[in-house]
Design a protein around this motif. Sequence first.
Motif, PDB file in Angstrom:
ATOM      1  N   CYS A  43       6.838  -3.596  -0.735  1.00  0.00           N
ATOM      2  CA  CYS A  43       5.659  -2.740  -0.565  1.00  0.00           C
ATOM      3  C   CYS A  43       5.261  -2.119  -1.898  1.00  0.00           C
ATOM      4  N   ASP A  44       6.241  -1.698  -2.669  1.00  0.00           N
ATOM      5  CA  ASP A  44       5.950  -1.127  -3.990  1.00  0.00           C
ATOM      6  C   ASP A  44       5.417  -2.186  -4.954  1.00  0.00           C
ATOM      7  N   VAL A  45       6.021  -3.354  -4.958  1.00  0.00           N
ATOM      8  CA  VAL A  45       5.604  -4.416  -5.872  1.00  0.00           C
ATOM      9  C   VAL A  45       4.165  -4.846  -5.602  1.00  0.00           C
ATOM     10  N   TYR A  46       3.814  -4.967  -4.318  1.00  0.00           N
ATOM     11  CA  TYR A  46       2.499  -5.487  -3.954  1.00  0.00           C
ATOM     12  C   TYR A  46       1.500  -4.395  -3.556  1.00  0.00           C
ATOM     13  N   THR A  47       1.836  -3.150  -3.836  1.00  0.00           N
ATOM     14  CA  THR A  47       0.946  -2.011  -3.589  1.00  0.00           C
ATOM     15  C   THR A  47       0.484  -1.957  -2.134  1.00  0.00           C
ATOM     16  N   ILE A  48       1.432  -2.061  -1.219  1.00  0.00           N
ATOM     17  CA  ILE A  48       1.141  -1.976   0.207  1.00  0.00           C
ATOM     18  C   ILE A  48       1.494  -0.569   0.678  1.00  0.00           C
ATOM     19  N   PRO A  49       0.546   0.151   1.263  1.00  0.00           N
ATOM     20  CA  PRO A  49       0.863   1.485   1.771  1.00  0.00           C
ATOM     21  C   PRO A  49       1.996   1.419   2.795  1.00  0.00           C
ATOM     22  N   LEU A  50       2.961   2.326   2.637  1.00  0.00           N
ATOM     23  CA  LEU A  50       4.150   2.345   3.481  1.00  0.00           C
ATOM     24  C   LEU A  50       4.411   3.773   3.944  1.00  0.00           C
ATOM     25  N   ALA A  51       4.526   3.948   5.255  1.00  0.00           N
ATOM     26  CA  ALA A  51       4.903   5.244   5.820  1.00  0.00           C
ATOM     27  C   ALA A  51       6.296   5.101   6.404  1.00  0.00           C
TER      28      ALA A  51
ATOM     29  N   ALA B   7       4.656  11.949   9.557  1.00  0.00           N
ATOM     30  CA  ALA B   7       3.676  12.708   8.770  1.00  0.00           C
ATOM     31  C   ALA B   7       2.882  11.789   7.849  1.00  0.00           C
ATOM     32  N   THR B   8       3.558  10.916   7.148  1.00  0.00           N
ATOM     33  CA  THR B   8       2.873   9.988   6.242  1.00  0.00           C
ATOM     34  C   THR B   8       2.048   8.974   7.025  1.00  0.00           C
ATOM     35  N   ALA B   9       2.577   8.510   8.149  1.00  0.00           N
ATOM     36  CA  ALA B   9       1.836   7.558   8.980  1.00  0.00           C
ATOM     37  C   ALA B   9       0.523   8.159   9.465  1.00  0.00           C
ATOM     38  N   GLU B  10       0.541   9.430   9.844  1.00  0.00           N
ATOM     39  CA  GLU B  10      -0.693  10.092  10.288  1.00  0.00           C
ATOM     40  C   GLU B  10      -1.717  10.164   9.162  1.00  0.00           C
ATOM     41  N   ILE B  11      -1.269  10.464   7.974  1.00  0.00           N
ATOM     42  CA  ILE B  11      -2.182  10.525   6.833  1.00  0.00           C
ATOM     43  C   ILE B  11      -2.793   9.146   6.570  1.00  0.00           C
TER      44      ILE B  11
ATOM     45  N   LEU C  14      -3.211   6.627   8.714  1.00  0.00           N
ATOM     46  CA  LEU C  14      -4.149   6.239   9.765  1.00  0.00           C
ATOM     47  C   LEU C  14      -5.416   7.087   9.737  1.00  0.00           C
ATOM     48  N   SER C  15      -5.308   8.320   9.306  1.00  0.00           N
ATOM     49  CA  SER C  15      -6.525   9.133   9.122  1.00  0.00           C
ATOM     50  C   SER C  15      -7.405   8.512   8.040  1.00  0.00           C
ATOM     51  N   GLY C  16      -6.786   8.052   6.963  1.00  0.00           N
ATOM     52  CA  GLY C  16      -7.537   7.357   5.913  1.00  0.00           C
ATOM     53  C   GLY C  16      -8.142   6.061   6.426  1.00  0.00           C
ATOM     54  N   LEU C  17      -7.409   5.350   7.241  1.00  0.00           N
ATOM     55  CA  LEU C  17      -7.909   4.108   7.828  1.00  0.00           C
ATOM     56  C   LEU C  17      -9.144   4.394   8.690  1.00  0.00           C
ATOM     57  N   GLN C  18      -9.101   5.455   9.476  1.00  0.00           N
ATOM     58  CA  GLN C  18     -10.240   5.848  10.311  1.00  0.00           C
ATOM     59  C   GLN C  18     -11.474   6.141   9.456  1.00  0.00           C
ATOM     60  N   ARG C  19     -11.259   6.710   8.296  1.00  0.00           N
ATOM     61  CA  ARG C  19     -12.377   7.074   7.418  1.00  0.00           C
ATOM     62  C   ARG C  19     -12.850   5.908   6.545  1.00  0.00           C
ATOM     63  N   GLY C  20     -12.203   4.744   6.665  1.00  0.00           N
ATOM     64  CA  GLY C  20     -12.622   3.582   5.895  1.00  0.00           C
ATOM     65  C   GLY C  20     -12.140   3.586   4.458  1.00  0.00           C
ATOM     66  N   GLU C  21     -11.032   4.231   4.203  1.00  0.00           N
ATOM     67  CA  GLU C  21     -10.542   4.368   2.832  1.00  0.00           C
ATOM     68  C   GLU C  21      -9.617   3.244   2.372  1.00  0.00           C
ATOM     69  N   PHE C  22      -9.597   2.136   3.102  1.00  0.00           N
ATOM     70  CA  PHE C  22      -8.734   1.028   2.708  1.00  0.00           C
ATOM     71  C   PHE C  22      -9.530  -0.190   2.266  1.00  0.00           C
ATOM     72  N   THR C  23     -10.768   0.004   1.864  1.00  0.00           N
ATOM     73  CA  THR C  23     -11.575  -1.129   1.421  1.00  0.00           C
ATOM     74  C   THR C  23     -10.965  -1.812   0.198  1.00  0.00           C
TER      75      THR C  23
END
Length: 137
Positions: free
Chosen positions: A98-106, A110-114, A116-125
């Motif tokens: 996940c670190d090597v390939y820059t994949i968000p990891l929770a 608490a981190t998972a909620e953050i 998914l909140s970003g995902l809801q707002r479209g912040e993973f483009t």
Amino acid sequence: MNIAFIAHDKKKDDLVKFAIAYEEVLKDHRLYSTGTTGKRIMAETKLDIHRFKSGPLGGDQQIGSMIAENDMDLVIFFKDPLTAQPHEPDITALIRLCDVYTIPLATNMATAEILLSGLQRGEFTWREIEKEQGNDT
């Protein structure tokens, strides 16, 4: 987006509750999981999840393979930090990928909620841009 779920035995209940709480967000994505975790989530939600093998039997590595091929966008892995895991090297390798390939990891709720909140707002483009460019590390 492709989203993976993994949970150690003592954290499976927490991940199931999390999936129930965010079912409306998750239903529009391609979901993957290690064996028992996926089975438990599907039993409590209407989510369709592609299940790999159980973590100790290679499921962590199957998800790691998707990460290495740039086919995974987000990993939610509720770890149990107080219990020794027999497949700890696989867990460490998955986190490293996940670190090597820059994949968000929770690794906790608490981190998972953050994330998914970003995902809801479209912040993973940026993940779509990464896929289109075929960036290899």
